[in-house]
Scaffold this active site. Structure first.
Site, PDB file in Angstrom:
ATOM      1  N   PRO A   1      34.421  10.875  -3.172  1.00  0.00           N
ATOM      2  CG  PRO A   1      35.395  12.862  -2.472  1.00  0.00           C
ATOM      3  CD  PRO A   1      34.124  12.304  -3.051  1.00  0.00           C
ATOM      4  CG  ASN A   2      39.272   9.963  -0.284  1.00  0.00           C
ATOM      5  OD1 ASN A   2      40.288   9.693  -0.930  1.00  0.00           O
ATOM      6  ND2 ASN A   2      38.957  11.201   0.053  1.00  0.00           N
TER       7      ASN A   2
ATOM      8  CD  GLU B   1      23.586  14.651   3.471  1.00  0.00           C
ATOM      9  OE1 GLU B   1      22.621  15.447   3.406  1.00  0.00           O
ATOM     10  OE2 GLU B   1      24.669  14.927   4.006  1.00  0.00           O
TER      11      GLU B   1
ATOM     12  CG  ASN C   1      28.790   8.642   1.633  1.00  0.00           C
ATOM     13  OD1 ASN C   1      29.161   9.809   1.834  1.00  0.00           O
ATOM     14  ND2 ASN C   1      29.243   7.614   2.338  1.00  0.00           N
TER      15      ASN C   1
ATOM     16  CG  HIS D   1      27.193  11.358   5.594  1.00  0.00           C
ATOM     17  ND1 HIS D   1      28.119  11.679   4.627  1.00  0.00           N
ATOM     18  CD2 HIS D   1      26.221  12.291   5.516  1.00  0.00           C
ATOM     19  CE1 HIS D   1      27.725  12.773   4.006  1.00  0.00           C
ATOM     20  NE2 HIS D   1      26.564  13.163   4.521  1.00  0.00           N
ATOM     21  CG  LEU D   2      29.799   4.570   5.356  1.00  0.00           C
ATOM     22  CD1 LEU D   2      31.174   4.544   4.711  1.00  0.00           C
ATOM     23  CD2 LEU D   2      29.202   3.183   5.416  1.00  0.00           C
TER      24      LEU D   2
ATOM     25  CE1 TYR E   1      34.022   7.589   7.056  1.00  0.00           C
ATOM     26  CE2 TYR E   1      36.430   7.485   7.046  1.00  0.00           C
ATOM     27  CZ  TYR E   1      35.255   8.224   7.023  1.00  0.00           C
ATOM     28  OH  TYR E   1      35.297   9.593   6.967  1.00  0.00           O
TER      29      TYR E   1
ATOM     30  NE  ARG F   1      35.167  14.543   9.184  1.00  0.00           N
ATOM     31  CZ  ARG F   1      35.942  14.261   8.127  1.00  0.00           C
ATOM     32  NH1 ARG F   1      35.401  14.104   6.938  1.00  0.00           N
ATOM     33  NH2 ARG F   1      37.252  14.125   8.274  1.00  0.00           N
TER      34      ARG F   1
ATOM     35  NE  ARG G   1      34.289  11.643  11.391  1.00  0.00           N
ATOM     36  CZ  ARG G   1      34.722  11.253  10.187  1.00  0.00           C
ATOM     37  NH1 ARG G   1      33.853  10.752   9.317  1.00  0.00           N
ATOM     38  NH2 ARG G   1      35.989  11.340   9.856  1.00  0.00           N
TER      39      ARG G   1
ATOM     40  CG  ASP H   1      23.894  25.175  -7.668  1.00  0.00           C
ATOM     41  OD1 ASP H   1      23.264  25.310  -6.596  1.00  0.00           O
ATOM     42  OD2 ASP H   1      24.649  26.051  -8.129  1.00  0.00           O
TER      43      ASP H   1
ATOM     44  CB  ALA I   1      35.466  15.280   1.319  1.00  0.00           C
TER      45      ALA I   1
ATOM     46  CG  HIS J   1      31.416  17.983   4.695  1.00  0.00           C
ATOM     47  ND1 HIS J   1      30.236  17.688   5.342  1.00  0.00           N
ATOM     48  CD2 HIS J   1      32.149  16.828   4.747  1.00  0.00           C
ATOM     49  CE1 HIS J   1      30.262  16.427   5.760  1.00  0.00           C
ATOM     50  NE2 HIS J   1      31.410  15.890   5.414  1.00  0.00           N
TER      51      HIS J   1
ATOM     52  NE  ARG K   1      38.251   7.679   3.862  1.00  0.00           N
ATOM     53  CZ  ARG K   1      37.224   8.466   3.660  1.00  0.00           C
ATOM     54  NH1 ARG K   1      36.121   7.986   3.136  1.00  0.00           N
ATOM     55  NH2 ARG K   1      37.286   9.727   3.973  1.00  0.00           N
TER      56      ARG K   1
HETATM   57  C1  DQA Z   1      31.509  10.296   5.031  1.00  0.00           C
HETATM   58  C2  DQA Z   1      31.728  11.452   5.999  1.00  0.00           C
HETATM   59  C3  DQA Z   1      32.486  12.582   5.324  1.00  0.00           C
HETATM   60  O1  DQA Z   1      32.678  13.655   6.233  1.00  0.00           O
HETATM   61  C4  DQA Z   1      33.843  12.096   4.858  1.00  0.00           C
HETATM   62  O2  DQA Z   1      34.517  13.120   4.161  1.00  0.00           O
HETATM   63  C5  DQA Z   1      33.772  10.848   4.070  1.00  0.00           C
HETATM   64  C6  DQA Z   1      32.821   9.805   4.440  1.00  0.00           C
HETATM   65  C7  DQA Z   1      30.824   9.090   5.707  1.00  0.00           C
HETATM   66  O3  DQA Z   1      30.314   8.241   4.977  1.00  0.00           O
HETATM   67  O4  DQA Z   1      30.803   8.990   6.928  1.00  0.00           O
HETATM   68  O5  DQA Z   1      34.579  10.637   3.162  1.00  0.00           O
HETATM   69  O6  DQA Z   1      30.648  10.748   3.978  1.00  0.00           O
END
Ligand code: DQA
Length: 154
Positions: A13-14, A101, A77, A103-104, A26, A114, A110, A90, A80, A83, A21
């Site tokens: 998401p997002n 995995e 990625n 994450h940017l 990011y 997270r 943080r 699963d 959210a 977490h 954003r």
């Molecule tokens: C994220 C880190 C997550 O905590 C956050 O909710 C994101 C982006 C990252 O790529 O740094 O949406 O996955």
């Protein structure tokens, strides 16, 4: 006929808002920029990228089910949902291909919420804090694993 092996790159998401954003966190690269870099990285060695984004937890689970038998590796990625999602954990636990995995941002530097990941226990590797390059590092690692060109010690 397309016989090239596929690496799935799944985004939660997002992440469709990347570039607009919270750019102080990011950065300014868009998700389309990241997709292009993944494709560029995979193309030479002969791999395809199946690149997706969804804001919905169940859709992410569905995508994993859809790709679990065909993808040779997963970059995820989960944003959210990383977490919060036992369902995601699963679903990924049913995957036998290696999972990276990504994450940017460095999630460990943080907020405390997270620091917990439901993805990490089922991932081969975790990359956090490298920005968009983290995705291409992950793709390169999965290609190396799939072509057995590097040390694969756990
Ligand atoms: C994220 C880190 C997550 O905590 C956050 O909710 C994101 C982006 C990252 O790529 O740094 O949406 O996955």
């Amino acid at each position: 006929m397309n016989a090239r092996p596929t690496i799935a790159v799944l985004n939660g998401p997002n992440l469709a808002l990347l570039g607009r954003r919270e750019p102080h966190l990011y950065g300014t690269a868009t998700l389309a920029d990241i997709e292009r870099s993944c494709r560029r990285t995979a193309d030479g060695p002969g791999f395809d990228i199946d690149f997706r984004q969804t804001n919905h937890e169940g859709t992410l689970v569905d995508q994993i089910h859809e790709l679990r038998d065909s993808a040779v590796g997963f970059v995820i990625n989960a944003a959210a949902y990383t977490h919060t999602s036992v369902a995601l954990h699963d679903a990924l636990a049913t995957v036998t291909a290696p999972i990276v995995e990504v994450h940017l941002t460095n999630v460990h530097a943080r907020e405390a919420f997270r620091h917990r990941s439901f993805v990490a226990p089922v991932a081969k590797a975790v990359i956090a804090g490298c920005g968009p390059e983290g995705y291409t590092f992950a793709v390169r690692h999965l290609i190396a694993l799939a072509t057995d060109t590097e040390e694969t010690a756990p």
